[in-house]
Design an enzyme around this catalytic site. Sequence first.
Site, PDB file in Angstrom:
ATOM      1  N   GLY A  30       0.832  -1.216   0.000  1.00 18.36           N
ATOM      2  CA  GLY A  30       0.000   0.000   0.000  1.00 18.36           C
ATOM      3  C   GLY A  30       0.848   1.239   0.000  1.00 18.36           C
ATOM      4  O   GLY A  30       0.556   2.218   0.712  1.00 18.36           O
ATOM      5  N   LYS A 179      -8.986  -4.444  12.800  1.00 19.13           N
ATOM      6  CA  LYS A 179      -7.555  -4.325  13.087  1.00 19.13           C
ATOM      7  C   LYS A 179      -7.141  -5.314  14.175  1.00 19.13           C
ATOM      8  O   LYS A 179      -6.020  -5.835  14.159  1.00 19.13           O
ATOM      9  CB  LYS A 179      -7.196  -2.893  13.508  1.00 19.13           C
ATOM     10  CG  LYS A 179      -7.324  -1.849  12.419  1.00 19.13           C
ATOM     11  CD  LYS A 179      -6.469  -2.107  11.188  1.00 19.13           C
ATOM     12  CE  LYS A 179      -5.017  -1.718  11.321  1.00 19.13           C
ATOM     13  NZ  LYS A 179      -4.285  -1.847  10.021  1.00 19.13           N
ATOM     14  N   SER A 217      -7.562  10.092   8.324  1.00 19.97           N
ATOM     15  CA  SER A 217      -7.131  10.754   9.560  1.00 19.97           C
ATOM     16  C   SER A 217      -6.911  12.256   9.368  1.00 19.97           C
ATOM     17  O   SER A 217      -7.088  13.038  10.316  1.00 19.97           O
ATOM     18  CB  SER A 217      -5.879  10.086  10.145  1.00 19.97           C
ATOM     19  OG  SER A 217      -4.825  10.047   9.218  1.00 19.97           O
TER      20      SER A 217
END
Length: 345
Positions: A30, A179, A217
């Site tokens: 990623g 997660k 974020s």
Amino acid sequence: MGVSNVDGVNTASCGAAGSTGHGRTVCVTGAGGFIASWLVKLLLEKGYTVRGTVRNPDDVAKNAHLTALDGAAERLSLFRADLLDQESLAAAFRGCEGVFHTACPVTEDPEKLIEPAVNGTRNVLNAAADVGGIRRVVMTSSIGAVYMNSGNRAGEADETCWSDLQYCKDTKNWYCYAKTIAEQTAWSLAAARHLDLVVINPSLVLGPLLQPAVNASTTHIAKYLDGSVKTYYANAAQAYAHVRDVADAHARAYETPDASGRYLCAGETVHRAEVCRILGKLFPEYPVPTKCKGGEGELKKGCRFSNRRLKELGVGVTPTSQCLYETVTSLQDKGLLPKPQAHAW
Ligand SMILES: NC(=O)c1ccc[n+]([C@@H]2O[C@H](COP(=O)([O-])OP(=O)(O)OC[C@H]3O[C@@H](n4cnc5c(N)ncnc54)[C@H](OP(=O)(O)O)[C@@H]3O)[C@@H](O)[C@H]2O)c1
């Protein structure tokens, strides 16, 4: 030379990264993401040869922030890989000595999140074991895998804490749920397949963006300046981490021979009222909320996070005011935050 601003904000950039990576090849999954692109930048500065997995290496505009990095022309190659395609990951890992697994959708939508988070992590670990020669895997988990349970949320959490899956489900905290399972999957597979795994658990990550678009974020901060949020919640408190510290934590976790286990990467826990106060002081031209939703009741303290292990690793913790300042100025520089309009407050 840095320039001081209100609340102790310093506009200096980070220092030289050294040259520990010469002749060494590592892969970052990623690679184009917010955290990963800073990690790729740091690894290139350290002299590593870097393979970055992206879902579409042909998207020149989306990958331009990676190809423009110093050293990229000589030592960065982009590999097409999807977390749900183990062979595509193995093709990128073959010949590497280290894997940094950062890829994961950052969303609360369980349909889009759980499979790539969990099966993707399984595929990364299996691919790393299958290709052989991987010295260490460093995985980006989250404090979402650490503190999300009814007991820990008000105290101090450390690396021994785990989020409660049933509590995550009951409260529909799907990101923390995913997660947590992803990290647990990584630990059990690492043991079964004899891989050396080190995990970084960041809090909400802020700082300048390298990539062209906002990520989850940084959107969290933009909404307090663009007028879309008029109040903050009394029960909202959060710890923040600077993206350069998070990248540094990953690199040190890889390079420090006796690094092991989990490293929480989080600054002090700050109530949203304080975040808005700092933003309002640094950027008075924006309509930053000054009022608490639900009246002037007692403000929630929030979970604090131990950064003892992080400091032992040698990673600094940038103050929250600096994280906020650099996020906003970066959003402005990239044209991602509308110019403030005349407003009454
Ligand atoms: N930002 C934070 O506050 C924060 C805090 C704690 C932990 N983390 C963790 O840090 C990691 C990176 O977060 P970030 O904020 O940098 O996120 P981001 O900017 O949204 O980047 C996420 C990356 O994951 C890739 N990805 C998503 N689904 C994929 C799939 N199926 N196959 C391959 N790649 C896929 C994306 O690739 P595309 O570009 O192709 O979409 C993107 O490069 C994640 O593991 C996240 O959970 C983030």
